[in-house]
Design an enzyme around this catalytic site. Structure first.
Site, PDB file in Angstrom:
ATOM      1  N   MET A  30       0.840  -1.205   0.000  1.00 10.60           N
ATOM      2  CA  MET A  30       0.000   0.000   0.000  1.00 10.60           C
ATOM      3  C   MET A  30       0.873   1.254   0.000  1.00 10.60           C
ATOM      4  SD  MET A  30      -3.373  -0.973   2.147  1.00 10.60           S
ATOM      5  CE  MET A  30      -2.713  -0.812   3.784  1.00 10.60           C
ATOM      6  N   ALA A  32       4.077   3.999   0.885  1.00 10.11           N
ATOM      7  CA  ALA A  32       4.795   4.573   2.030  1.00 10.11           C
ATOM      8  C   ALA A  32       5.867   3.566   2.443  1.00 10.11           C
ATOM      9  CB  ALA A  32       3.853   4.919   3.183  1.00 10.11           C
ATOM     10  N   GLY A  36      10.929  -2.753   5.609  1.00  5.57           N
ATOM     11  CA  GLY A  36      10.095  -3.967   5.684  1.00  5.57           C
ATOM     12  C   GLY A  36       9.611  -4.369   4.302  1.00  5.57           C
ATOM     13  N   HIS A  37       9.149  -3.368   3.530  1.00  6.23           N
ATOM     14  CA  HIS A  37       8.719  -3.638   2.156  1.00  6.23           C
ATOM     15  C   HIS A  37       9.927  -3.990   1.278  1.00  6.23           C
ATOM     16  CE1 HIS A  37       5.572  -0.555   3.422  1.00  6.23           C
ATOM     17  NE2 HIS A  37       4.814  -1.572   3.061  1.00  6.23           N
ATOM     18  N   GLN A  61     -10.688  -2.316   2.167  1.00  8.96           N
ATOM     19  CA  GLN A  61     -10.211  -3.101   3.319  1.00  8.96           C
ATOM     20  C   GLN A  61     -10.070  -2.271   4.594  1.00  8.96           C
ATOM     21  OE1 GLN A  61      -6.450  -4.194   1.320  1.00  8.96           O
ATOM     22  NE2 GLN A  61      -5.437  -3.786   3.259  1.00  8.96           N
ATOM     23  N   GLY A 147       4.859 -10.115   4.319  1.00  7.12           N
ATOM     24  CA  GLY A 147       5.601 -10.029   5.577  1.00  7.12           C
ATOM     25  C   GLY A 147       4.872 -10.712   6.728  1.00  7.12           C
ATOM     26  N   GLN A 153      -2.802 -12.179   8.028  1.00  7.45           N
ATOM     27  CA  GLN A 153      -3.011 -11.953   6.590  1.00  7.45           C
ATOM     28  C   GLN A 153      -2.242 -12.984   5.771  1.00  7.45           C
ATOM     29  OE1 GLN A 153      -2.955  -7.948   4.488  1.00  7.45           O
ATOM     30  NE2 GLN A 153      -0.874  -8.610   4.121  1.00  7.45           N
ATOM     31  N   MET A 184       8.595  -1.945  11.828  1.00  3.36           N
ATOM     32  CA  MET A 184       8.410  -0.898  10.803  1.00  3.36           C
ATOM     33  C   MET A 184       7.012  -0.985  10.247  1.00  3.36           C
ATOM     34  SD  MET A 184      11.910  -0.565   8.707  1.00  3.36           S
ATOM     35  CE  MET A 184      13.398  -0.076   9.539  1.00  3.36           C
ATOM     36  N   SER A 186       4.082   1.637   7.812  1.00  6.79           N
ATOM     37  CA  SER A 186       3.797   2.928   7.166  1.00  6.79           C
ATOM     38  C   SER A 186       3.101   3.854   8.157  1.00  6.79           C
ATOM     39  CB  SER A 186       2.908   2.709   5.944  1.00  6.79           C
ATOM     40  OG  SER A 186       3.486   1.737   5.101  1.00  6.79           O
TER      41      SER A 186
HETATM   42  P1  AMP Z   1       1.425  -2.859   3.471  1.00  7.70           P
HETATM   43  O1  AMP Z   1       1.994  -1.816   2.552  1.00  7.70           O
HETATM   44  O2  AMP Z   1       1.329  -2.422   4.885  1.00  7.70           O
HETATM   45  O3  AMP Z   1       0.156  -3.466   2.930  1.00  7.70           O
HETATM   46  O4  AMP Z   1       2.486  -4.027   3.479  1.00  7.70           O
HETATM   47  C1  AMP Z   1       2.863  -4.676   2.281  1.00  7.70           C
HETATM   48  C2  AMP Z   1       3.637  -5.926   2.651  1.00  7.70           C
HETATM   49  O5  AMP Z   1       4.793  -5.572   3.404  1.00  7.70           O
HETATM   50  C3  AMP Z   1       2.812  -6.878   3.540  1.00  7.70           C
HETATM   51  O6  AMP Z   1       3.047  -8.215   3.124  1.00  7.70           O
HETATM   52  C4  AMP Z   1       3.375  -6.618   4.913  1.00  7.70           C
HETATM   53  O7  AMP Z   1       3.261  -7.718   5.787  1.00  7.70           O
HETATM   54  C5  AMP Z   1       4.834  -6.329   4.594  1.00  7.70           C
HETATM   55  N1  AMP Z   1       5.442  -5.551   5.676  1.00  7.70           N
HETATM   56  C6  AMP Z   1       5.029  -4.346   6.152  1.00  7.70           C
HETATM   57  N2  AMP Z   1       5.797  -3.964   7.196  1.00  7.70           N
HETATM   58  C7  AMP Z   1       6.725  -4.948   7.376  1.00  7.70           C
HETATM   59  C8  AMP Z   1       7.784  -5.153   8.304  1.00  7.70           C
HETATM   60  N3  AMP Z   1       8.081  -4.269   9.253  1.00  7.70           N
HETATM   61  N4  AMP Z   1       8.511  -6.279   8.191  1.00  7.70           N
HETATM   62  C9  AMP Z   1       8.214  -7.204   7.245  1.00  7.70           C
HETATM   63  N5  AMP Z   1       7.220  -7.072   6.344  1.00  7.70           N
HETATM   64  C10 AMP Z   1       6.485  -5.964   6.401  1.00  7.70           C
END
Ligand code: AMP
Length: 286
Positions: A30, A32, A36-37, A61, A147, A153, A184, A186
């Protein structure tokens, strides 16, 4: 890096890659973006010929409209970060094209809808499953990266992939943390310095709970002591803390240690600081 805005342009890009017999790694996000990403993207780059990332803040969502409206958008910086690591393509879906009609399909993950994120964010996983199915259908990757930060999820997506017979390998990657231990996210961008400091107690509490689990025989005692720890922090409100089996997400009971030697377990938390909702978890074998 190719910037792809329409479904058609993604399909053409992918068809061209497949013609060259390139296998495809996909990282849905998503935006930002943070480390982690980026670890997901880097892993995909290492293990696939072509890596495509999507950035789409999926409106359906979010069960809290303010959370959606406040979700950070740092697209120009995201593009710079992705280019720097060598990402091949960035898909920026358009809502009108993604949701051509208003009556969306829904999914029911049954037990998983009754606990933790499923329980506190009604309909969230149905919407996640729908957007991920749409993205999988458009991108048709060989591998997709998620992640463990969003552990429930990840379980949902593995189930979705298996049940819908998507020919995609789902790869889960560990949680990346700030030096302070804070996972970490967003949403961390919205925390003030004081709030950020307060938020470090989430991981500290998880670490304490993990330590207690190796010492105490009863999960009820671990729960009590951990809840006492969290009650020290004004401004940090726990929505839930659950102790579950890593694979099935069934709650651990008082005699888990007697019954299940070498069980992989997870402790999962959702907490609010002001209106900012943070989730974190820790997984280990006991
Ligand atoms: P999001 O942009 O929050 O939807 O996250 C996109 C992907 O990045 C998802 O699979 C998250 O689980 C993963 N993700 C976000 N933050 C982290 C983190 N700190 N460590 C590992 N994976 C992450």
């Amino acid at each position: 890096m190719e910037i792809l805005k329409s479904i058609d342009s993604v399909r053409k890009f992918i068809a061209n890659q497949k013609l060259k017999q390139n296998n495809i790694g996909f990282v849905p996000t998503m935006g930002a973006l943070h480390e982690g990403h980026l670890q997901l993207v880097k892993n995909s780059l290492q293990n696939n010929d072509t890596t495509i990332v999507s950035i789409y803040v999926n409106p359906t969502q979010f069960n809290n409209i303010a959370d959606f409206n406040n979700y950070p958008n740092t697209l120009s910086n995201d593009k710079i970060l992705l280019k720097k690591v060598g990402c091949d393509a960035l898909f920026l879906p358009d809502s009108d094209e993604i949701y051509p009609n208003k009556n969306n399909l829904s999914f029911n993950f049954r037990y998983l809808e009754t606990i933790m994120e499923g329980k506190f964010r009604t309909g969230h996983f149905s919407s996640v499953a729908l957007i991920i199915s749409k993205l999988f259908n458009i991108v048709q990757p060989d591998k997709a990266y998620f992640g463990e930060k969003d552990l429930q999820q990840l379980v949902i997506i593995k189930k979705l992939t298996k049940d819908l017979l998507f020919n995609i390998e789902i790869i889960g990657m560990p949680i990346i943390r700030e030096p302070s231990g804070l996972a970490m996210s967003s949403r961390n961008m919205r925390l003030s310095n004081t709030q950020s400091l307060l938020a470090t107690n989430i991981f500290k509490g998880l670490t304490l709970a993990k330590k207690l689990m190796t010492k105490e025989n009863k999960i009820s005692v671990v729960k009590e002591k951990t809840e006492l720890y969290f009650s020290n922090f004004k401004g940090l409100y726990l929505e839930y803390i659950e102790y579950v089996d890593f694979y099935s997400f069934t709650p651990l009971t008082d005699d888990h240690q007697k019954n299940n030697l070498k069980q992989k377990v997870s402790i999962c938390i959702a907490a609010f600081i002001d209106d900012i909702r943070l989730i974190d978890n820790i997984s280990f074998t006991i």
